[in-house]
Design a protein around this motif. Structure first.
Motif: not given
Length: 235
Positions: A1-13, A57-60
């Motif tokens: 079983m493959k686990f897909h790493k969650f990537m966060a996409y963020i906005t910085l202003r 990102e770490d643990h959502n």
């Protein structure tokens, strides 16, 4: 079983500093910020370290780590080394001030806090409360509505009279454009001093101003009211 790493996409202003006005949307974590080439965000700020901080990102959760920078990193006015970020947080590095999150993301957070306040006012049991400050992505709102919402107002009335950001006037002469920029810069600098002076209570999701800065804010409001009167009723 493959686990897909969650990537966060963020906005910085970036709202203050040499790079103020820049908006970076949809940045894929990890994001590094510093003065050197090779950072995701390279800032033109001599008080920023070569590699100043990292956001990952770490643990959502989205976590900011100061990379042993020379002048340190502050979030919401507090010196930090490691910090979980929430939409609307203010990050200070050197002379630069960065807001974490898009307008929509900040509106969602404010909407969740508003619903918590409404449920508290209605004395609902904790078990019947449905949202928390950062776990309500389905709440639809606008930043303008949330910023102008008043718990004492009728919600319909608040929606009708929501303030919208104005458009800049067109076809200004160079002198008029320079005068407008000077006026806006004056307001920007005064607000900057207020932003860096606030103290945040994360438990109650509230901020406090000293009496001196409160009077500073009242003075700014007074000067703006006089400017508006002079514009509407020129001599």
């Amino acid at each position: 079983m493959k686990f897909h790493k969650f990537m966060a996409y963020i906005t910085l202003r970036i709202i203050d500093g040499a790079d103020r006005g820049a908006v970076y949307e949809g940045l894929e974590t990890p994001v590094s910020i510093g003065r050197e080439e090779g950072n995701t965000l390279q800032l033109k700020d001599d008080r920023v370290s070569r590699f100043h901080l990292k956001i990952q990102e770490d643990h959502n959760k989205v976590v900011l780590t100061d990379l042993e920078s020379t002048n340190g990193t502050r979030v919401n006015g507090e010196d930090i080394h490691l910090r979980i970020l929430r939409h609307g947080d203010m990050i200070q590095v050197g002379r630069s001030v960065i807001i974490y999150g898009s307008e929509k993301q900040i509106a969602v957070r404010l909407a969740a806090l508003r619903r918590q306040q409404e449920e508290k006012n209605n004395d609902l049991p904790d078990d019947d409360r449905t949202v928390g400050p950062d776990d309500s992505p389905d709440i639809e709102s606008s930043l303008e509505f949330e910023l102008n919402w008043n718990a004492q107002q009728d919600d319909l009335q608040a929606a009708i009279y929501t303030l919208q950001p104005p458009e800049l006037p067109e076809r200004l002469s160079p002198a008029q454009a320079a005068q407008l920029a000077e006026l806006m810069d004056y307001v920007h600098i005064r607000i900057r001093h207020l932003l860096v002076s606030v103290e945040m209570n994360e438990r109650t999701e509230s901020v406090t101003l000293s009496m001196r800065e409160w009077q500073n804010l009242l003075d700014l409001q007074s000067r703006l009211s006089m400017l508006l009167r002079n514009i509407g009723e020129p001599e």
